[in-house]
Design a protein around this motif. Structure first.
Motif, mmCIF file in Angstrom:
data_model
loop_
_atom_site.group_PDB
_atom_site.id
_atom_site.type_symbol
_atom_site.label_atom_id
_atom_site.label_comp_id
_atom_site.label_asym_id
_atom_site.label_seq_id
_atom_site.Cartn_x
_atom_site.Cartn_y
_atom_site.Cartn_z
ATOM 1 N N THR A 191 -7.418 42.503 26.142
ATOM 2 C CA THR A 191 -6.549 42.998 27.212
ATOM 3 C C THR A 191 -5.350 42.063 27.372
ATOM 4 O OG1 THR A 191 -6.464 43.265 29.627
ATOM 5 C CG2 THR A 191 -8.360 42.049 28.770
ATOM 6 N N GLU A 192 -4.162 42.659 27.408
ATOM 7 C CA GLU A 192 -2.952 41.855 27.275
ATOM 8 C C GLU A 192 -2.233 41.587 28.592
ATOM 9 O OE1 GLU A 192 0.232 43.668 25.017
ATOM 10 O OE2 GLU A 192 1.381 41.813 24.890
ATOM 11 N N ILE A 193 -1.977 40.317 28.824
ATOM 12 C CA ILE A 193 -0.962 39.941 29.807
ATOM 13 C C ILE A 193 0.326 39.754 29.000
ATOM 14 C CG2 ILE A 193 -0.160 38.117 31.357
ATOM 15 C CD1 ILE A 193 -2.252 39.892 32.650
ATOM 16 N N GLN A 194 1.328 40.524 29.353
ATOM 17 C CA GLN A 194 2.544 40.568 28.545
ATOM 18 C C GLN A 194 3.336 39.255 28.620
ATOM 19 O OE1 GLN A 194 4.031 41.585 26.085
ATOM 20 N NE2 GLN A 194 5.418 43.281 26.522
ATOM 21 N N VAL A 195 3.845 38.876 27.478
ATOM 22 C CA VAL A 195 4.830 37.805 27.361
ATOM 23 C C VAL A 195 6.110 38.473 26.871
ATOM 24 C CG1 VAL A 195 5.491 35.784 25.986
ATOM 25 C CG2 VAL A 195 3.181 35.946 26.957
ATOM 26 N N LEU A 196 7.176 38.352 27.657
ATOM 27 C CA LEU A 196 8.424 39.040 27.297
ATOM 28 C C LEU A 196 9.593 38.355 27.994
ATOM 29 C CD1 LEU A 196 9.399 41.759 25.829
ATOM 30 C CD2 LEU A 196 9.659 42.641 28.152
ATOM 31 N N ASN B 197 9.214 38.888 22.758
ATOM 32 C CA ASN B 197 7.938 39.568 23.021
ATOM 33 C C ASN B 197 6.794 38.842 22.321
ATOM 34 O OD1 ASN B 197 5.763 41.359 23.305
ATOM 35 N ND2 ASN B 197 7.057 43.190 23.123
ATOM 36 N N SER B 198 5.755 38.571 23.079
ATOM 37 C CA SER B 198 4.479 38.115 22.526
ATOM 38 C C SER B 198 3.428 38.635 23.506
ATOM 39 C CB SER B 198 4.452 36.582 22.398
ATOM 40 O OG SER B 198 3.218 36.148 21.854
ATOM 41 N N GLY B 199 2.294 38.042 23.574
ATOM 42 C CA GLY B 199 1.292 38.525 24.512
ATOM 43 C C GLY B 199 0.060 37.647 24.479
ATOM 44 N N ILE B 200 -0.632 37.641 25.608
ATOM 45 C CA ILE B 200 -1.838 36.824 25.760
ATOM 46 C C ILE B 200 -3.001 37.782 25.959
ATOM 47 C CG2 ILE B 200 -2.962 35.174 27.307
ATOM 48 C CD1 ILE B 200 0.002 34.181 27.852
ATOM 49 N N LEU C 285 -3.081 35.429 20.626
ATOM 50 C CA LEU C 285 -1.655 35.393 20.928
ATOM 51 C C LEU C 285 -0.961 36.339 19.955
ATOM 52 C CD1 LEU C 285 -1.135 31.536 21.467
ATOM 53 C CD2 LEU C 285 -1.619 33.297 23.188
ATOM 54 N N GLN C 286 -0.040 37.112 20.511
ATOM 55 C CA GLN C 286 0.540 38.218 19.742
ATOM 56 C C GLN C 286 1.773 37.793 18.937
ATOM 57 O OE1 GLN C 286 2.592 41.207 22.086
ATOM 58 N NE2 GLN C 286 1.615 42.857 20.939
ATOM 59 N N ASP C 287 1.805 38.274 17.717
ATOM 60 C CA ASP C 287 3.046 38.237 16.932
ATOM 61 C C ASP C 287 3.700 39.603 17.111
ATOM 62 O OD1 ASP C 287 5.078 38.306 15.088
ATOM 63 O OD2 ASP C 287 3.760 38.255 13.320
ATOM 64 N N HIS C 288 4.799 39.620 17.857
ATOM 65 C CA HIS C 288 5.524 40.875 18.070
ATOM 66 C C HIS C 288 6.908 40.769 17.429
ATOM 67 C CE1 HIS C 288 7.157 44.447 20.143
ATOM 68 N NE2 HIS C 288 5.905 44.767 20.450
ATOM 69 N N GLY C 289 6.990 39.861 16.450
ATOM 70 C CA GLY C 289 8.224 39.778 15.678
ATOM 71 C C GLY C 289 9.267 38.823 16.245
HETATM 72 MG MG MG Z 1 3.488 41.872 23.938
#
Ligand code: MG
Length: 383
Positions: free
Chosen positions: A143-148, A134-137, A242-246
């Motif tokens: 506003t997030e376009i999901q990264v998964l 999981n991350s995200g843009i 860019l998301q840090d989702h662990g």
């Molecule tokens: Mg995400």
């Protein structure tokens, strides 16, 4: 008394192609159909496509945000205030999330754009649902376009890869297997508000590995976690986050291109508000009149007439009518045997005057059209 016009006799040399061709400008469109006065699109040298082994090259006008070098890492900072250098790392030419270090953001801020991003979830599959790769843009940080990595990993659809998170699932799951490079091409339009009124919700178009997964999806406030979002205003620009989702998701080949402004945003893409279209038409007409002032004879006359299709002007109208009248007078004095040599000039003026009369840029009582018609007919040139 008629003004004296100097007419060039080599018609083909003085008459340009195209001004009297498609439907003229109207109240909301400042350009004619097939308008040669419209600026040519700027040249862009296209890039190359990426493979799993090799990232592609960006188009010539792209702004590079990450190309695998430490120099482009410097274009990012930790998403903290005051900002600190990012703790994400560059490894084998990729930008890798270090879990727990937080979001990163680009130092550059931008709004409407075409954005290219490639990402890869860890090859070693760990976790499930929202906990895998999981991350995200976040465009403009809003506003997030999901990264998964939801390859063989069901999750709530509005949180799958390529979802406008919390708003709209992707139209398809076009992911490659875990650990492979996934390619996003995103077209982002921010919301437009004016005087407290929503003019455009904003939207996302997204391709994942060449497959359309969002098709001009309205933002509806940009989405969010658990809560339904609603249309809201956003800044004109902001950083890409860019998301840090662990999860240690990797990124490469990040670039964007700015997009032209929409008509509702002061640009000329699409139908414009009438006041804006009118101002633009005045500007185009002024440019044509300036060009006409440097010309002579029929070339000048045609450009003067052309300018009237964008904006009326009493002096230009009078000069155009006088010019056409004077030109017809010279035709009437031309010996029959010399008329063939003037055919091209006459047919082009016929086209122009016909257009000006048909679309009512010349007043109904101006009878030049009928006079030219009869000359054309008398010479057997009528199609
Ligand atoms: Mg995400």
């Amino acid at each position: 008394m008629l003004p004296i016009y100097v007419f060039a006799f080599t018609a083909s040399a003085v008459l340009a192609d195209g001004p009297f061709y498609g439907d003229p400008p109207d109240a909301t469109h400042p350009w004619a159909i097939h308008d040669m006065n419209r600026p040519q699109p700027p040249l862009v040298k296209p890039g190359t496509f990426s493979s799993q082994e090799q990232p592609g090259q960006a188009p010539s006008d792209a702004i590079i945000l990450f190309d695998g070098t430490p120099a482009t890492l410097a274009k990012w900072e930790s998403d903290k205030n005051p900002p600190v250098p990012t703790q994400w790392v560059v490894k084998d030419g990729t930008l890798q999330c270090v879990p727990g270090s937080g979001f990163i953001r680009s130092k550059e801020e931008f709004g409407d754009c075409q954005l290219h991003v490639e990402w890869a979830a860890p090859t070693k599959v760990e976790g499930d649902g929202q906990g895998r790769g999981n991350s995200g843009i976040f465009l403009m940080g809003e506003t997030e376009i999901q990264v998964l990595d939801n390859y063989n990993n069901p999750t709530y659809p509005d949180g799958a890869a390529g979802a406008l998170y919390g708003v709209n699932p992707p139209h398809a799951n076009a992911l490659r297997t875990s650990g492979q490079w996934q390619i996003y091409d995103i077209i982002f339009r921010r919301p437009i508000w004016k005087d407290g009124k929503l003019l455009d919700s904003g939207r996302y178009t997204v391709m994942l590995n060449g497959v359309v997964i969002q098709d001009a999806t309205p933002l509806e406030g940009g989405g969010g976690h658990k809560a339904r979002s609603h249309d809201r205003s956003m800044p004109d620009k902001g950083p890409l986050k860019l998301q840090d989702h662990g999860n240690p998701v990797r990124y490469r080949n990040i670039w964007y291109r700015l997009l032209p402004a929409r008509a509702v945003d002061g640009g000329d893409m699409g139908a414009m508000p009438p006041e804006a279209a009118s101002a633009k038409k005045q500007q185009i007409a002024a440019g044509i009149r300036e060009a006409a002032a440097k010309l002579q004879g029929l070339a000048k006359l045609r450009r003067q007439m052309e300018s009237l299709c964008y904006a009326p002007d009493a002096a230009t109208l009078a000069a155009s009518q006088a010019g056409v009248t004077a030109w017809i007078a010279t035709l009437k004095q031309t010996p029959a045997g010399d008329m063939n040599a003037k055919k091209s000039e006459i047919m082009q003026m016929h086209e122009a005057v016909d257009y000006m009369t048909h679309f009512k840029f010349f007043p109904a009582e101006f009878t030049a059209r009928a006079q030219i018609d009869s000359i054309v007919e008398a010479n057997g040139w009528k199609k």
